[in-house]
Design an enzyme around this catalytic site. Structure first.
Site, PDB file in Angstrom:
ATOM      1  N   TYR A   1     -12.099   1.507   0.849  1.00 14.00           N
ATOM      2  CA  TYR A   1     -11.650   2.392   1.933  1.00 14.00           C
ATOM      3  C   TYR A   1     -12.875   3.059   2.531  1.00 14.00           C
ATOM      4  CZ  TYR A   1      -8.538   5.707   4.385  1.00 14.00           C
ATOM      5  OH  TYR A   1      -7.853   6.424   5.337  1.00 14.00           O
TER       6      TYR A   1
ATOM      7  N   ARG B   1     -14.280  12.758   3.289  1.00 15.86           N
ATOM      8  CA  ARG B   1     -13.365  13.902   3.162  1.00 15.86           C
ATOM      9  C   ARG B   1     -12.465  13.762   1.933  1.00 15.86           C
ATOM     10  NH1 ARG B   1      -8.413  11.976   4.928  1.00 15.86           N
ATOM     11  NH2 ARG B   1      -8.724  10.095   6.145  1.00 15.86           N
TER      12      ARG B   1
ATOM     13  N   HIS C   1       0.856  -1.199   0.000  1.00 10.89           N
ATOM     14  CA  HIS C   1       0.000   0.000   0.000  1.00 10.89           C
ATOM     15  C   HIS C   1       0.888   1.243   0.000  1.00 10.89           C
ATOM     16  CE1 HIS C   1      -3.750   2.299   0.633  1.00 10.89           C
ATOM     17  NE2 HIS C   1      -2.946   3.137   1.276  1.00 10.89           N
ATOM     18  N   CYS C   2       1.017   1.849  -1.155  1.00 15.61           N
ATOM     19  CA  CYS C   2       1.769   3.099  -1.282  1.00 15.61           C
ATOM     20  C   CYS C   2       1.193   3.845  -2.484  1.00 15.61           C
ATOM     21  CB  CYS C   2       3.258   2.821  -1.437  1.00 15.61           C
ATOM     22  SG  CYS C   2       3.632   1.676  -2.765  1.00 15.61           S
TER      23      CYS C   2
ATOM     24  N   ARG D   1     -10.133   0.668  -6.751  1.00 18.36           N
ATOM     25  CA  ARG D   1     -10.424   1.082  -5.375  1.00 18.36           C
ATOM     26  C   ARG D   1     -11.765   1.793  -5.358  1.00 18.36           C
ATOM     27  NH1 ARG D   1      -6.979   5.441  -1.771  1.00 18.36           N
ATOM     28  NH2 ARG D   1      -6.916   4.301   0.191  1.00 18.36           N
TER      29      ARG D   1
ATOM     30  N   TYR E   1      -7.458  17.597  -1.878  1.00 23.42           N
ATOM     31  CA  TYR E   1      -6.209  18.115  -1.314  1.00 23.42           C
ATOM     32  C   TYR E   1      -5.171  18.209  -2.428  1.00 23.42           C
ATOM     33  CZ  TYR E   1      -4.744  13.177  -1.403  1.00 23.42           C
ATOM     34  OH  TYR E   1      -4.447  11.901  -1.795  1.00 23.42           O
TER      35      TYR E   1
ATOM     36  N   HIS F   1      -6.639  -0.483   5.829  1.00 27.94           N
ATOM     37  CA  HIS F   1      -6.363  -0.044   7.202  1.00 27.94           C
ATOM     38  C   HIS F   1      -7.380  -0.611   8.218  1.00 27.94           C
ATOM     39  CE1 HIS F   1      -4.284   2.400   4.407  1.00 27.94           C
ATOM     40  NE2 HIS F   1      -5.052   3.462   4.421  1.00 27.94           N
TER      41      HIS F   1
ATOM     42  N   ASP G   1       2.147   2.987   3.176  1.00 24.91           N
ATOM     43  CA  ASP G   1       1.291   4.156   2.896  1.00 24.91           C
ATOM     44  C   ASP G   1       2.103   5.384   2.511  1.00 24.91           C
ATOM     45  OD1 ASP G   1      -1.188   5.392   2.464  1.00 24.91           O
ATOM     46  OD2 ASP G   1      -1.175   6.284   4.453  1.00 24.91           O
TER      47      ASP G   1
HETATM   48  C1  0GY Z   1      -4.379   6.359   2.382  1.00 24.14           C
HETATM   49  C2  0GY Z   1      -5.207   7.287   3.162  1.00 24.14           C
HETATM   50  C3  0GY Z   1      -5.690   8.507   2.777  1.00 24.14           C
HETATM   51  C4  0GY Z   1      -5.714   9.045   1.462  1.00 24.14           C
HETATM   52  C5  0GY Z   1      -5.859   8.376   0.293  1.00 24.14           C
HETATM   53  O1  0GY Z   1      -6.174   8.251  -1.977  1.00 24.14           O
HETATM   54  C6  0GY Z   1      -6.059   9.005  -1.015  1.00 24.14           C
HETATM   55  O2  0GY Z   1      -6.129  10.221  -1.105  1.00 24.14           O
HETATM   56  O3  0GY Z   1      -5.854   7.071   0.268  1.00 24.14           O
HETATM   57  C7  0GY Z   1      -6.301   9.332   3.839  1.00 24.14           C
HETATM   58  O4  0GY Z   1      -6.331  10.562   3.689  1.00 24.14           O
HETATM   59  O5  0GY Z   1      -6.738   8.750   4.864  1.00 24.14           O
HETATM   60  O6  0GY Z   1      -4.683   5.182   2.323  1.00 24.14           O
HETATM   61  O7  0GY Z   1      -3.417   6.791   1.794  1.00 24.14           O
END
Ligand code: 0GY
Length: 293
Positions: free
Chosen positions: A157, A130, A31-32, A124, A49, A181, A249
């Site tokens: 997620y 958010r 996971h990266c 995904r 973001y 996670h 991550d």
């Molecule tokens: C993660 C967690 C986050 C973000 C993302 O794709 C993404 O923007 O996965 C987070 O903000 O919790 O898994 O990298």
């Protein structure tokens, strides 16, 4: 929207330690992400973001520094459904990376075939409010039916509070499902709290549901060395040793409290997978079966 990183953005650790743990040969960072660089791969207009740039060369350097052999690169929401930075990184890795894409109903079969050739093995579905706007379930179900034919799987997620409503949807999906996670447990609650119990029960009922035992830095309320996350991740590994994955991550999107040292994160692994046999499954056998078989 400006492509300049957000004012409160925390940049990834500049010089992570060499881990004390010697990773088993062939270990996978499952996971990266890659971010841009924005000049080559602009961030998506609909993003929530704007990160720092964190490109493939930096990811591969971290892989080698930490002692990993392979990466699974998950499309980050700042790139929306434009998977080109992730696909470019997969191609550049020469077989040492796989990818997880974000796609919409507009994706063509030819696009999916191109992504498959580059190393993409899943999509995904993101429910974290958010990070993304809402997607109707039917859209996800239609995508799931299409990607199932390619032998791909689905990464999901979501926040722990949303799991109860999502269960019928998740149990109706046709592929392997990998939960990011551990479904984001509230680690201030006891291990036997019904919320985490709901997640463990879901895994116990459905042999196609896997979990990433990732992101202690994101889940912890105490901060490093993340003692409060250990019991949760260790329980998932203990109960489902053949359906767990681990990843850094990197480059750690949206961390606000602190930026973890990636080498220290690797040293978290023996605390949740205490034997060499468990580490071999978590870091090598499971990701190889799912991504490189
Ligand atoms: C993660 C967690 C986050 C973000 C993302 O794709 C993404 O923007 O996965 C987070 O903000 O919790 O898994 O990298």
């Amino acid at each position: 929207m400006s492509q300049t990183m957000d004012d409160d953005w925390l940049v990834f650790h500049p010089s992570p330690k060499v881990p004390d743990l010697t990773l088993p040969p062939g270990a996978v960072d499952a996971h990266c992400h890659v971010f841009g660089p924005g000049d080559a791969f602009p961030y998506a207009p609909e993003r929530k973001y704007t990160p720092c740039d964190a490109g493939k060369e930096q990811l591969f350097a971290l892989r080698d520094h930490l002692g990993f052999s392979r990466n699974v690169i998950v499309q980050a929401t700042c790139h929306g459904r434009d998977n080109s930075a992730m696909v470019d990184a997969c191609r550049a890795a020469g077989g040492l990376a796989r990818g997880i894409a974000s796609v919409g109903p507009e994706v063509s079969d030819a696009d999916l075939a191109d992504m498959h050739a580059a190393g993409v093995r899943g999509v995904r579905f993101n429910f974290v409010k958010r990070l993304v706007d809402d997607t109707p379930k039917q859209v996800f179900q239609d995508i799931a039916a299409r990607i199932a034919k390619l032998g791909w799987h689905i990464v999901v997620y979501f926040e722990a509070a949303d799991l109860e409503d999502l269960i019928p949807f998740l149990e109706g999906l046709p592929t392997i499902i990998v939960v990011d996670h551990m479904g984001r447990p509230d680690v201030s609650k006891p291990l036997d709290h019904p919320d985490f119990g709901r997640f463990l029960d879901l895994m116990a009922r459905n042999e196609n549901i896997w979990s990433k035992v990732t992101c202690p830095e994101r889940l912890s309320l105490q901060g490093p060395p993340y003692d409060d996350v250990v019991p949760f991740a260790a329980e998932v590994v203990r109960r489902f040793p053949d359906r767990v994955l681990w990843g850094t991550d990197w480059p750690h999107p949206n961390m606000k409290s602190h930026m973890p040292d990636d080498g220290a994160l690797v040293d978290f692994i023996p605390r949740i997978a205490p034997t060499p046999e468990l580490q071999q499954k978590l870091l090598v056998d499971n990701p190889m079966r799912l991504y490189w078989a």
